[in-house]
Design a protein around this motif. Structure first.
Motif, PDB file in Angstrom:
ATOM      1  N   HIS A  50       4.044  10.677   2.411  1.00  0.00           N
ATOM      2  CA  HIS A  50       4.020   9.352   1.798  1.00  0.00           C
ATOM      3  C   HIS A  50       4.597   8.288   2.721  1.00  0.00           C
ATOM      4  O   HIS A  50       5.390   8.581   3.619  1.00  0.00           O
ATOM      5  N   GLU A  57      -4.816   9.956   0.428  1.00  0.00           N
ATOM      6  CA  GLU A  57      -5.214   8.763  -0.324  1.00  0.00           C
ATOM      7  C   GLU A  57      -4.393   7.543   0.053  1.00  0.00           C
ATOM      8  O   GLU A  57      -3.274   7.653   0.530  1.00  0.00           O
ATOM      9  N   THR A  58      -4.959   6.367  -0.219  1.00  0.00           N
ATOM     10  CA  THR A  58      -4.251   5.093  -0.093  1.00  0.00           C
ATOM     11  C   THR A  58      -4.547   4.295  -1.349  1.00  0.00           C
ATOM     12  O   THR A  58      -5.686   4.258  -1.805  1.00  0.00           O
ATOM     13  N   ARG A  59      -3.507   3.688  -1.929  1.00  0.00           N
ATOM     14  CA  ARG A  59      -3.706   2.866  -3.119  1.00  0.00           C
ATOM     15  C   ARG A  59      -2.728   1.704  -3.124  1.00  0.00           C
ATOM     16  O   ARG A  59      -1.691   1.747  -2.476  1.00  0.00           O
ATOM     17  N   LEU A  99       0.842  -1.195   0.000  1.00  0.00           N
ATOM     18  CA  LEU A  99       0.000   0.000   0.000  1.00  0.00           C
ATOM     19  C   LEU A  99       0.871   1.236   0.000  1.00  0.00           C
ATOM     20  O   LEU A  99       1.883   1.304   0.700  1.00  0.00           O
ATOM     21  N   ARG A 116       0.498   5.087   1.016  1.00  0.00           N
ATOM     22  CA  ARG A 116      -0.246   6.212   1.596  1.00  0.00           C
ATOM     23  C   ARG A 116       0.362   7.455   0.974  1.00  0.00           C
ATOM     24  O   ARG A 116       1.579   7.649   1.016  1.00  0.00           O
ATOM     25  N   TYR A 117      -0.467   8.282   0.376  1.00  0.00           N
ATOM     26  CA  TYR A 117       0.015   9.501  -0.272  1.00  0.00           C
ATOM     27  C   TYR A 117      -0.993  10.601   0.001  1.00  0.00           C
ATOM     28  O   TYR A 117      -2.138  10.524  -0.477  1.00  0.00           O
TER      29      TYR A 117
END
Length: 160
Positions: A101, A80-82, A74, A76-77
């Motif tokens: 991040h 958002e998380t993607r 994952l 984290r930015y």
């Protein structure tokens, strides 16, 4: 330095183990000094399943790029998380909390990544999860490394 000393293969790297508490763990090495890099920092890191290598943070001076070599996890930015996976390039430009991040290995396999960063002589990092701010600069015995909480800021004229 000869061309042969400017090249190193991943399988030649001697990884060092790092662990801080239960959350942070990795095996890695700073590759830049091994190949004579001057203005870019290069690192190779392996995150075990369920771990991350560093706190959620942003940079005011240094830009970072990550390349996922193997595995998934994952990102984290900002807010958002993607999901990220092998083959992904990740750009983390300078900025505030919107560019904070962190890469987390949420899989059952190791996550291997390369990071590249600009090597600035001074840096300020912000840590949104903990409310810390870090100031870094200089080299050797003159190196500055100061961490504080953002809510403990002082006025410019305080104590003058």
């Amino acid at each position: 330095m000869s061309a042969g000393k400017r090249v190193i293969n991943i399988d030649e790297l001697k990884l060092e183990h790092f662990q801080q508490g239960e959350k942070y763990e990795s095996r890695g090495v700073r590759v830049g000094p091994l190949i004579g890099a001057k203005q870019l920092g290069y690192s190779y890191d392996v995150l075990p399943p369920g771990k991350t290598g560093c706190p959620f943070h942003s940079h005011r001076a240094e830009e970072e790029m990550f390349f996922i070599v193997r595995g998934r996890g994952l990102l984290r930015y900002g807010a958002e998380t993607r999901t990220v996976r092998a083959g992904d390039f990740i750009c983390c430009p300078t900025g505030g909390p919107e560019t904070a991040h962190q890469i987390i290995n949420d899989s059952g396999e190791p996550l291997e990544m390369i990071s590249v960063s600009t090597m600035m002589p001074a840096e300020v990092c912000e840590y949104p999860d903990s409310g810390k701010v870090g100031a870094f600069g200089g080299e050797g015995e003159q190196r500055l490394r100061h961490m504080t909480r953002a809510d403990q800021a002082r006025d410019y004229w305080d104590g003058e």
